[in-house]
Each structure stands twice: as structure tokens, then as C-alpha cells.
Design a protein around this motif. Structure first.
Motif, PDB file in Angstrom:
ATOM      1  N   ILE A  92       0.984  -1.132   0.085  1.00  0.00           N
ATOM      2  CA  ILE A  92       0.144   0.034  -0.122  1.00  0.00           C
ATOM      3  C   ILE A  92       0.955   1.366   0.000  1.00  0.00           C
ATOM      4  O   ILE A  92       0.281   2.358  -0.190  1.00  0.00           O
ATOM      5  CB  ILE A  92      -1.068  -0.081   1.223  1.00  0.00           C
ATOM      6  N   ILE A  93       1.908   0.996   0.177  1.00  0.00           N
ATOM      7  CA  ILE A  93       3.071   2.387   0.191  1.00  0.00           C
ATOM      8  C   ILE A  93       3.584   2.852  -0.964  1.00  0.00           C
ATOM      9  O   ILE A  93       4.278   4.068  -1.235  1.00  0.00           O
ATOM     10  CB  ILE A  93       4.303   2.042   0.903  1.00  0.00           C
ATOM     11  N   VAL A  94       2.955   2.196  -2.252  1.00  0.00           N
ATOM     12  CA  VAL A  94       3.575   2.566  -3.421  1.00  0.00           C
ATOM     13  C   VAL A  94       3.734   3.945  -3.803  1.00  0.00           C
ATOM     14  O   VAL A  94       4.691   4.512  -4.222  1.00  0.00           O
ATOM     15  CB  VAL A  94       2.681   1.808  -4.665  1.00  0.00           C
ATOM     16  N   ASP A  95       2.526   4.866  -3.796  1.00  0.00           N
ATOM     17  CA  ASP A  95       2.618   6.234  -4.321  1.00  0.00           C
ATOM     18  C   ASP A  95       3.636   6.857  -3.443  1.00  0.00           C
ATOM     19  O   ASP A  95       4.629   7.822  -3.856  1.00  0.00           O
ATOM     20  CB  ASP A  95       1.377   6.875  -4.336  1.00  0.00           C
ATOM     21  N   SER A  96       3.749   6.654  -2.088  1.00  0.00           N
ATOM     22  CA  SER A  96       4.969   7.471  -1.278  1.00  0.00           C
ATOM     23  C   SER A  96       6.149   7.093  -1.629  1.00  0.00           C
ATOM     24  O   SER A  96       7.045   7.583  -1.647  1.00  0.00           O
ATOM     25  CB  SER A  96       4.588   7.006   0.220  1.00  0.00           C
ATOM     26  N   ALA A  97       6.306   5.654  -2.000  1.00  0.00           N
ATOM     27  CA  ALA A  97       7.750   5.093  -2.348  1.00  0.00           C
ATOM     28  C   ALA A  97       8.059   5.660  -3.589  1.00  0.00           C
ATOM     29  O   ALA A  97       9.471   5.924  -3.909  1.00  0.00           O
ATOM     30  CB  ALA A  97       7.721   3.693  -2.545  1.00  0.00           C
ATOM     31  N   ILE A  98       7.177   6.032  -4.711  1.00  0.00           N
ATOM     32  CA  ILE A  98       7.471   6.623  -5.820  1.00  0.00           C
ATOM     33  C   ILE A  98       7.980   7.882  -5.856  1.00  0.00           C
ATOM     34  O   ILE A  98       9.005   8.279  -6.159  1.00  0.00           O
ATOM     35  CB  ILE A  98       6.441   6.190  -6.849  1.00  0.00           C
ATOM     36  N   SER A  99       7.538   8.586  -4.898  1.00  0.00           N
ATOM     37  CA  SER A  99       7.678  10.063  -4.753  1.00  0.00           C
ATOM     38  C   SER A  99       9.132  10.118  -4.136  1.00  0.00           C
ATOM     39  O   SER A  99      10.133  10.804  -4.667  1.00  0.00           O
ATOM     40  CB  SER A  99       6.910  10.856  -3.549  1.00  0.00           C
ATOM     41  N   VAL A 100       9.381   9.201  -3.109  1.00  0.00           N
ATOM     42  CA  VAL A 100      10.783   9.231  -2.265  1.00  0.00           C
ATOM     43  C   VAL A 100      11.667   8.799  -3.298  1.00  0.00           C
ATOM     44  O   VAL A 100      12.898   9.289  -3.301  1.00  0.00           O
ATOM     45  CB  VAL A 100      10.562   8.857  -1.115  1.00  0.00           C
ATOM     46  N   GLY A 101      11.402   7.862  -3.897  1.00  0.00           N
ATOM     47  CA  GLY A 101      12.427   7.004  -4.963  1.00  0.00           C
ATOM     48  C   GLY A 101      12.854   7.994  -5.848  1.00  0.00           C
ATOM     49  O   GLY A 101      14.276   7.986  -6.210  1.00  0.00           O
ATOM     50  N   VAL A 102      11.912   8.521  -6.869  1.00  0.00           N
ATOM     51  CA  VAL A 102      12.249   9.508  -7.709  1.00  0.00           C
ATOM     52  C   VAL A 102      13.121  10.555  -7.191  1.00  0.00           C
ATOM     53  O   VAL A 102      14.109  10.827  -7.929  1.00  0.00           O
ATOM     54  CB  VAL A 102      11.014  10.009  -8.744  1.00  0.00           C
ATOM     55  N   LEU A 103      12.572  11.166  -6.164  1.00  0.00           N
ATOM     56  CA  LEU A 103      13.392  12.353  -5.647  1.00  0.00           C
ATOM     57  C   LEU A 103      14.733  12.177  -5.264  1.00  0.00           C
ATOM     58  O   LEU A 103      15.583  12.918  -5.480  1.00  0.00           O
ATOM     59  CB  LEU A 103      12.458  12.903  -4.483  1.00  0.00           C
ATOM     60  N   LEU A 123       6.759  31.294  -4.042  1.00  0.00           N
ATOM     61  CA  LEU A 123       6.399  30.685  -5.154  1.00  0.00           C
ATOM     62  C   LEU A 123       6.220  29.007  -4.829  1.00  0.00           C
ATOM     63  O   LEU A 123       7.051  28.619  -4.450  1.00  0.00           O
ATOM     64  CB  LEU A 123       7.635  30.878  -6.001  1.00  0.00           C
ATOM     65  N   ILE A 124       4.866  28.597  -5.160  1.00  0.00           N
ATOM     66  CA  ILE A 124       4.669  27.324  -4.942  1.00  0.00           C
ATOM     67  C   ILE A 124       4.479  26.463  -6.250  1.00  0.00           C
ATOM     68  O   ILE A 124       3.771  27.059  -7.026  1.00  0.00           O
ATOM     69  CB  ILE A 124       3.284  27.169  -4.313  1.00  0.00           C
ATOM     70  N   PHE A 125       4.826  25.294  -6.299  1.00  0.00           N
ATOM     71  CA  PHE A 125       5.152  24.664  -7.594  1.00  0.00           C
ATOM     72  C   PHE A 125       4.036  23.106  -7.359  1.00  0.00           C
ATOM     73  O   PHE A 125       4.831  22.264  -6.749  1.00  0.00           O
ATOM     74  CB  PHE A 125       6.358  24.372  -8.080  1.00  0.00           C
ATOM     75  N   PRO A 126       2.876  23.223  -7.788  1.00  0.00           N
ATOM     76  CA  PRO A 126       1.992  21.675  -7.489  1.00  0.00           C
ATOM     77  C   PRO A 126       2.523  20.938  -8.491  1.00  0.00           C
ATOM     78  O   PRO A 126       1.576  20.870  -9.683  1.00  0.00           O
ATOM     79  CB  PRO A 126       0.474  22.327  -7.657  1.00  0.00           C
ATOM     80  N   PHE A 127       3.190  20.238  -8.398  1.00  0.00           N
ATOM     81  CA  PHE A 127       3.619  19.193  -9.418  1.00  0.00           C
ATOM     82  C   PHE A 127       3.316  17.707  -9.271  1.00  0.00           C
ATOM     83  O   PHE A 127       3.264  17.319  -8.089  1.00  0.00           O
ATOM     84  CB  PHE A 127       5.401  19.071  -9.442  1.00  0.00           C
ATOM     85  N   PHE A 128       2.868  17.029 -10.522  1.00  0.00           N
ATOM     86  CA  PHE A 128       2.719  15.476 -10.264  1.00  0.00           C
ATOM     87  C   PHE A 128       3.867  14.941 -10.678  1.00  0.00           C
ATOM     88  O   PHE A 128       4.461  15.362 -12.042  1.00  0.00           O
ATOM     89  CB  PHE A 128       1.252  15.393 -11.183  1.00  0.00           C
ATOM     90  N   THR A 129       4.327  13.877 -10.285  1.00  0.00           N
ATOM     91  CA  THR A 129       5.576  13.231 -10.373  1.00  0.00           C
ATOM     92  C   THR A 129       5.802  12.836 -11.950  1.00  0.00           C
ATOM     93  O   THR A 129       6.792  13.000 -12.479  1.00  0.00           O
ATOM     94  CB  THR A 129       5.649  11.829  -9.545  1.00  0.00           C
ATOM     95  N   TRP A 130       4.520  12.329 -12.568  1.00  0.00           N
ATOM     96  CA  TRP A 130       4.873  11.562 -13.736  1.00  0.00           C
ATOM     97  C   TRP A 130       4.511  12.544 -14.893  1.00  0.00           C
ATOM     98  O   TRP A 130       4.534  12.434 -15.944  1.00  0.00           O
ATOM     99  CB  TRP A 130       3.523  10.491 -14.005  1.00  0.00           C
ATOM    100  N   ARG A 131       4.555  14.044 -14.525  1.00  0.00           N
ATOM    101  CA  ARG A 131       4.433  14.896 -15.597  1.00  0.00           C
ATOM    102  C   ARG A 131       5.495  15.465 -16.156  1.00  0.00           C
ATOM    103  O   ARG A 131       5.604  16.343 -17.126  1.00  0.00           O
ATOM    104  CB  ARG A 131       3.558  15.970 -15.153  1.00  0.00           C
ATOM    105  N   VAL A 132       6.471  14.960 -15.672  1.00  0.00           N
ATOM    106  CA  VAL A 132       7.885  15.467 -16.421  1.00  0.00           C
ATOM    107  C   VAL A 132       8.084  14.623 -17.633  1.00  0.00           C
ATOM    108  O   VAL A 132       7.616  13.506 -17.597  1.00  0.00           O
ATOM    109  CB  VAL A 132       9.198  15.226 -15.399  1.00  0.00           C
ATOM    110  N   PRO A 133       8.905  15.148 -18.586  1.00  0.00           N
ATOM    111  CA  PRO A 133       9.190  14.238 -19.857  1.00  0.00           C
ATOM    112  C   PRO A 133       9.587  12.961 -19.084  1.00  0.00           C
ATOM    113  O   PRO A 133      10.651  12.801 -18.481  1.00  0.00           O
ATOM    114  CB  PRO A 133      10.295  15.031 -20.560  1.00  0.00           C
TER     115      PRO A 133
END
Ligand code: ZN
Length: 266
Positions: free
Chosen positions: A46-57, A145-155
Motif C-alpha cells: 500500500i506504500i506505492v505512491d509514497s515510495a515512488i515520490s521518495v524514490g524518484v526524488l 512561489l509554490i509549484f504543484p507538480f505531479f511526479t509523472w508529468r516530467v518528460p
């Protein structure tokens, strides 16, 4: 405690005196990884989305030019996941709680003197909430300045490695998320439990769709019995390594762009 984040980039390892003494706080990039604790089918934790944020970052920060000041906050594990309500283990904040949490975190960062904050969200059920709070904060603090980014929206190269159907319909716990989890936390993926489950097709002449221009509101059990919306069976670690590398590369550039960004003057 820093997990995938390089320790020298982990904000919570700093002391208050180090934070006070920092130069160029105006442009220092503070990044709040945001995930979810929610069902991802029978094969993924169940941790997937949190793991992806931290792993990609973490991958991105380890490649970032050391001259660029950027820090990861401790991850916000919980998100607004009420579409997965019917699957046990899902833990959901309300939109109001998520708004209030992000607002109070952001105000604390502002009070410390920082003026650039990225919300790095990996859960598809909450970009709207994050966009709302980003605008509200900037309206209230015009130099923030605040940047509301979705992880998967970068190229990234997911288009090259996923099937056409998966790109269109694989919206939850499918090939992309399963592959990237095989790259990040392979011991937590149960590939023998992976399934393929696409949602029922809508009439082809209809303008309505699950996501996209004219969507309908749904909860996951409307679309899937297993909790998977997509094909998890085709996931591989090799694909995950390529997807992770390309998304992280996109994030290196996004962080550099935030560091260099100024509000356009009119
Ligand atoms: Zn997910």
C-alpha cells in the motif's frame, strides 16, 4: 530515516542554526514529497505512491548539481485516497485535512525564510487539492512561489516501454507502477499475484471517459475487483529501471528550473 534521499539533501537532518545561517534562501528549492497509503492490487504494497515520490526524488537529488541548494522534506505518506475506501488498508485524509496540512507545512517553510516550495505528488487522486492550496498560498504570500507538480508529468520514456492500451487505460497499479516498484523495492512486489484487469469499456460513441475531458466520478470498486486498473503482469525490473531513470532525469531539470525561476514581470 532518510531512505532514498541523499542524507545531505534531507531537510530534517539540518539544525535550526544551519537553517538560519543559510544563504540564498530565496532560491533554495524545498521539496515536499507527497504520496498515499492505499491499495494497489494484490501484488503491490500500500506504500506505492509514497515510495515512488521518495524514490524518484532521491534518485534526482543524487544527480543534481551540488551547487544548486535543494532539500527534501520528510515525505507526507498519507493522502486523499477515498476512491480506494472499500479496500482494507487504505488510509485516507479528507481534502480539508490535506489542504490544512499542506498549508501549515508551507507556512512553516515560509516562516523559516524560504520562498520556493515544490509539492511533489505521486497520487493521481489529489492533484486538484494540491493545485488549490498552491494558488491560495501564493495569493496570500505574494513572494512565495509554490509549484504543484505531479511526479509523472516530467518528460519520460514510459511511452516507449508501455503498450498503447496500457498508456490509455493503465491508471492504477498497472505496468508502470509495478515496474518502477520492481526497480525501487523489489522484495515488496509479489509478481506471482499480479493480475491484468481493465475497466469495462464505455460505448465508443460516448464522449464520456474515466479520466480526461468529460469524466465521471468513480470509486475503484466501480472499475475493478482486484484493485488493479491496468496490466501488472507485463511489468519487469528492466522496464522499471528505465522508467525510474527517465522520470528522475526529468525531475533534475524541474528542480533546476524551479531554482532559476522568477515570476515574470509585467
Ligand atoms: Zn499509485
Amino acid at each position: 530515516m532518510h531512505g532514498f534521499i541523499p542524507p545531505e539533501r534531507f531537510f530534517a537532518y539540518l539544525t535550526w542554526t544551519e537553517i538560519q545561517a543559510m544563504s540564498d534562501k530565496q532560491n533554495t528549492v524545498i521539496i515536499q514529497p507527497i504520496g498515499a497509503i492505499e491499495q494497489h492490487g494484490p501484488h503491490l504494497p500500500i506504500i506505492v505512491d509514497s515510495a515512488i515520490s521518495v524514490g524518484v526524488l532521491g534518485t534526482a537529488l543524487s544527480q543534481l548539481d551540488p551547487q544548486i541548494p535543494a532539500y527534501a522534506l520528510p515525505p507526507l505518506y498519507y493522502g486523499k485516497s477515498n476512491e480506494h475506501w472499500h479496500f482494507p488498508g487504505t488510509i485516507s485524509l479528507s481534502a480539508q485535512t490535506l489542504l490544512a496540512t499542506l498549508k501549515e507545512v508551507a507556512e512553516s517553510i515560509y516562516r523559516a525564510g524560504f520562498r520556493k516550495l515544490v509539492f511533489m505528488n505521486s497520487h493521481g487522486g489529489q492533484p486538484q487539492v494540491i493545485e488549490i492550496i498552491a494558488r491560495d498560498l501564493h495569493q496570500e504570500y505574494s513572494d512565495f512561489l509554490i509549484f504543484p507538480f505531479f511526479t509523472w508529468r516530467v518528460p519520460h520514456i514510459a511511452k516507449e516501454v508501455l503498450s498503447k492500451k496500457e498508456l490509455e487505460m493503465g491508471i492504477h497499479a498497472g505496468d508502470a507502477e509495478t515496474s518502477i516498484m520492481l526497480a525501487l523495492l523489489p522484495e515488496q512486489v509479489k509478481m506471482e499475484q499480479a493480475v491484468c484487469e481493465y475497466p469495462p469499456e464505455l460505448p465508443s460513441e460516448s464522449l464520456l471517459s474515466i479520466e480526461g475531458k468529460l469524466p465521471f466520478a468513480w470509486v475503484t470498486k466501480d472499475l475493478s475487483k482486484s484493485g488493479v486498473i491496468g496490466d501488472a503482469t507485463t511489468a519487469t525490473r528492466a522496464k522499471g529501471d528505465r522508467i525510474l531513470a527517465s522520470v528522475a532525469k526529468g525531475w533534475v531539470q524541474a528542480i533546476e528550473d524551479v531554482y532559476n525561476f522568477q515570476i515574470p514581470k509585467n
